[in-house]
Scaffold this active site. Structure first.
Site, PDB file in Angstrom:
ATOM      1  N   HIS A  57       0.843  -1.211   0.000  1.00  0.00           N
ATOM      2  CA  HIS A  57       0.000   0.000   0.000  1.00  0.00           C
ATOM      3  C   HIS A  57       0.864   1.241   0.000  1.00  0.00           C
ATOM      4  O   HIS A  57       0.395   2.323  -0.330  1.00  0.00           O
ATOM      5  CB  HIS A  57      -0.872   0.031   1.272  1.00  0.00           C
ATOM      6  CG  HIS A  57      -1.603  -1.260   1.506  1.00  0.00           C
ATOM      7  ND1 HIS A  57      -2.615  -1.686   0.685  1.00  0.00           N
ATOM      8  CD2 HIS A  57      -1.449  -2.222   2.444  1.00  0.00           C
ATOM      9  CE1 HIS A  57      -3.073  -2.861   1.129  1.00  0.00           C
ATOM     10  NE2 HIS A  57      -2.383  -3.205   2.185  1.00  0.00           N
ATOM     11  N   HIS A  88       6.131   6.783   6.048  1.00  0.00           N
ATOM     12  CA  HIS A  88       5.650   6.282   4.761  1.00  0.00           C
ATOM     13  C   HIS A  88       4.965   7.434   4.025  1.00  0.00           C
ATOM     14  O   HIS A  88       4.734   8.492   4.597  1.00  0.00           O
ATOM     15  CB  HIS A  88       4.668   5.122   4.972  1.00  0.00           C
ATOM     16  CG  HIS A  88       3.465   5.514   5.746  1.00  0.00           C
ATOM     17  ND1 HIS A  88       3.421   5.485   7.139  1.00  0.00           N
ATOM     18  CD2 HIS A  88       2.277   6.029   5.357  1.00  0.00           C
ATOM     19  CE1 HIS A  88       2.248   5.924   7.557  1.00  0.00           C
ATOM     20  NE2 HIS A  88       1.544   6.283   6.493  1.00  0.00           N
ATOM     21  N   HIS A  99       1.825   8.682   1.120  1.00  0.00           N
ATOM     22  CA  HIS A  99       0.578   8.379   0.401  1.00  0.00           C
ATOM     23  C   HIS A  99       0.611   9.252  -0.845  1.00  0.00           C
ATOM     24  O   HIS A  99       0.797  10.462  -0.757  1.00  0.00           O
ATOM     25  CB  HIS A  99      -0.642   8.769   1.240  1.00  0.00           C
ATOM     26  CG  HIS A  99      -0.745   8.000   2.522  1.00  0.00           C
ATOM     27  ND1 HIS A  99      -1.414   6.812   2.631  1.00  0.00           N
ATOM     28  CD2 HIS A  99      -0.216   8.244   3.749  1.00  0.00           C
ATOM     29  CE1 HIS A  99      -1.327   6.366   3.887  1.00  0.00           C
ATOM     30  NE2 HIS A  99      -0.600   7.212   4.583  1.00  0.00           N
ATOM     31  N   GLU A 139      -3.878  12.626   1.761  1.00  0.00           N
ATOM     32  CA  GLU A 139      -5.063  12.095   2.461  1.00  0.00           C
ATOM     33  C   GLU A 139      -5.837  13.242   3.105  1.00  0.00           C
ATOM     34  O   GLU A 139      -7.021  13.418   2.880  1.00  0.00           O
ATOM     35  CB  GLU A 139      -4.634  11.083   3.506  1.00  0.00           C
ATOM     36  CG  GLU A 139      -3.970   9.868   2.869  1.00  0.00           C
ATOM     37  CD  GLU A 139      -3.923   8.690   3.806  1.00  0.00           C
ATOM     38  OE1 GLU A 139      -3.436   8.860   4.925  1.00  0.00           O
ATOM     39  OE2 GLU A 139      -4.378   7.603   3.428  1.00  0.00           O
ATOM     40  N   HIS A 199       3.908  10.660   6.217  1.00  0.00           N
ATOM     41  CA  HIS A 199       3.472  10.413   7.597  1.00  0.00           C
ATOM     42  C   HIS A 199       4.633   9.857   8.410  1.00  0.00           C
ATOM     43  O   HIS A 199       5.176   8.799   8.087  1.00  0.00           O
ATOM     44  CB  HIS A 199       2.308   9.407   7.623  1.00  0.00           C
ATOM     45  CG  HIS A 199       1.028   9.995   7.135  1.00  0.00           C
ATOM     46  ND1 HIS A 199      -0.042   9.229   6.689  1.00  0.00           N
ATOM     47  CD2 HIS A 199       0.644  11.288   6.994  1.00  0.00           C
ATOM     48  CE1 HIS A 199      -1.029  10.029   6.323  1.00  0.00           C
ATOM     49  NE2 HIS A 199      -0.637  11.283   6.506  1.00  0.00           N
ATOM     50  N   THR A 234      -5.288   6.076   9.022  1.00  0.00           N
ATOM     51  CA  THR A 234      -6.070   6.376   7.817  1.00  0.00           C
ATOM     52  C   THR A 234      -6.263   5.134   6.944  1.00  0.00           C
ATOM     53  O   THR A 234      -6.917   5.189   5.914  1.00  0.00           O
ATOM     54  CB  THR A 234      -5.354   7.435   6.956  1.00  0.00           C
ATOM     55  OG1 THR A 234      -4.100   6.854   6.535  1.00  0.00           O
ATOM     56  CG2 THR A 234      -5.131   8.708   7.735  1.00  0.00           C
ATOM     57  N   THR A 235      -5.640   4.021   7.378  1.00  0.00           N
ATOM     58  CA  THR A 235      -5.852   2.764   6.647  1.00  0.00           C
ATOM     59  C   THR A 235      -6.189   1.699   7.685  1.00  0.00           C
ATOM     60  O   THR A 235      -5.887   1.884   8.870  1.00  0.00           O
ATOM     61  CB  THR A 235      -4.558   2.320   5.916  1.00  0.00           C
ATOM     62  OG1 THR A 235      -3.549   2.074   6.914  1.00  0.00           O
ATOM     63  CG2 THR A 235      -4.077   3.381   4.942  1.00  0.00           C
TER      64      THR A 235
HETATM   65  N1  LIG Z   1      -1.592   6.395   7.486  1.00  0.00           N
HETATM   66  S1  LIG Z   1      -1.347   6.311   9.070  1.00  0.00           S
HETATM   67  O1  LIG Z   1      -2.577   6.615   9.758  1.00  0.00           O
HETATM   68  O2  LIG Z   1      -0.212   7.153   9.428  1.00  0.00           O
HETATM   69  C1  LIG Z   1      -0.898   4.680   9.461  1.00  0.00           C
HETATM   70  C2  LIG Z   1       0.246   4.449  10.205  1.00  0.00           C
HETATM   71  C3  LIG Z   1       0.645   3.134  10.494  1.00  0.00           C
HETATM   72  C4  LIG Z   1      -0.113   2.066  10.033  1.00  0.00           C
HETATM   73  C5  LIG Z   1       0.393   0.678  10.270  1.00  0.00           C
HETATM   74  C6  LIG Z   1      -0.310  -0.065  11.313  1.00  0.00           C
HETATM   75  C7  LIG Z   1      -0.578   0.516  12.548  1.00  0.00           C
HETATM   76  C8  LIG Z   1      -1.179  -0.247  13.547  1.00  0.00           C
HETATM   77  C9  LIG Z   1      -1.499  -1.564  13.296  1.00  0.00           C
HETATM   78  N2  LIG Z   1      -2.109  -2.352  14.318  1.00  0.00           N
HETATM   79  O3  LIG Z   1      -2.310  -1.823  15.444  1.00  0.00           O
HETATM   80  O4  LIG Z   1      -2.413  -3.537  14.045  1.00  0.00           O
HETATM   81  C10 LIG Z   1      -1.227  -2.138  12.059  1.00  0.00           C
HETATM   82  C11 LIG Z   1      -0.634  -1.369  11.055  1.00  0.00           C
HETATM   83  C12 LIG Z   1      -1.266   2.304   9.299  1.00  0.00           C
HETATM   84  C13 LIG Z   1      -1.653   3.621   9.013  1.00  0.00           C
HETATM   85 ZN   LIG Z   2      -0.204   7.258   6.433  1.00  0.00          ZN
END
Ligand SMILES: NS(=O)(=O)c1ccc(Cc2ccc([N+](=O)[O-])cc2)cc1
Ligand SMILES: [Zn+2]
Length: 256
Positions: free
Chosen positions: A62, A92, A94, A104, A117, A195-196
């Site tokens: 992703h 990472h 987006h 986002e 992020h 956000t994911t």
């Molecule tokens: N886009 S964001 O909101 O900064 C974002 C940051 C980190 C993550 C990765 C992730 C964060 C937490 C978990 N978990 O608790 O199972 C699994 C994956 C997912 C999304």
């Molecule tokens: Zn993110």
């Protein structure tokens, strides 16, 4: 896989597997500057990344994620809305498949080319990232808008994303994300979520107002400061890209 950005598995159906998607502090949001209220008790956000230790870069299908060693408080964010220092875990990006609307968060309805992020967790109150990621004050994510990518930057994204075949990882040492940060850290902050998926409502969002224009300079700094790592990545990815292009695998005009 479980979720994606397509018609069948995109954000509009995430609530089926992740009911919290219908919660009351879901991210991203549209930030409307003149509706934001000024909080005089909020001080500046402070980043201490000087001793940061990047470990690896991976493509999780992703996004491209750069992981850091978070076994101690060597790289932390503090101040602003945060009561404790939060440890840098990963960063990472987006970005969009079409041109420059990949961010986002939006600002008064406007989106940017992409969004960086920097993900941190509250190691004072929680013992693991996973535990923090389910707590209302467990994570702090610094969001930085990136605008109008030049061809060069797109190529670098392309390298990162396509060179690292899904699930693979490459070691990526000595990269300090501070070189990607704008000088002034004026920010908006709100309580939100990942956000994911899994969309946990555990994120204190700190969104920097000023976008950075990811110029050749920034990307060179990316290459420069992580020469050993990126140096290893680029020729290989260059080779991959060369093969990709010359073997006629290049079927469509990729737009980020
Ligand atoms: N886009 S964001 O909101 O900064 C974002 C940051 C980190 C993550 C990765 C992730 C964060 C937490 C978990 N978990 O608790 O199972 C699994 C994956 C997912 C999304
Ligand atoms: Zn993110």
């Amino acid at each position: 896989n479980l979720w994606g950005y397509g018609k069948e598995d995109g954000p509009s159906v995430w609530h089926k597997n992740y009911p919290v998607a219908q919660g009351d502090r879901q991210s991203p949001i549209d930030i409307v500057p003149h509706q934001a209220s000024h909080d005089p008790s909020l001080g500046p956000v402070v980043l201490n990344y000087d001793q940061c230790t990047s470990i690896k870069i991976a493509n999780n299908g992703h996004s491209v994620v750069v992981e850091f060693d978070d076994s101690d408080d060597r790289s932390v964010i503090r101040g602003g809305p945060l009561d404790n220092p939060y440890r840098l875990k990963q960063f990472h990006f987006h970005w969009g498949v079409k041109g420059c609307h990949g961010s986002e968060h939006t600002v008064a309805g406007n989106s940017y080319a992409s969004e960086l992020h920097l993900v941190h967790w509250n190691a004072v109150k929680y013992t693991t990232f996973g535990e923090a990621a389910t707590a209302p004050d467990g994570l702090a994510v610094l969001g930085i808008f990136l605008q109008h990518h030049g061809r060069f930057v797109k190529a670098v994204f392309f390298f990162f994303f396509f060179f690292l075949l899904q699930g693979s990882a490459a070691d990526f040492k000595g990269f300090n994300p501070k070189c990607l940060l704008p000088s002034s850290l004026h920010y908006w902050t709100y309580l939100g979520s990942l956000t994911t998926p899994p969309l946990h409502e555990s994120v204190i969002w700190i969104v920097v107002k000023d976008p950075i224009t990811v110029s050749e300079k920034q990307v060179t700094c990316l290459a420069g400061s992580s020469e050993p790592a990126l140096g290893r990545l680029l020729p290989a990815s260059g080779l991959y890209l060369h093969t990709f292009l010359t073997q006629g695998l290049y079927t469509r005009n990729w737009e980020f």
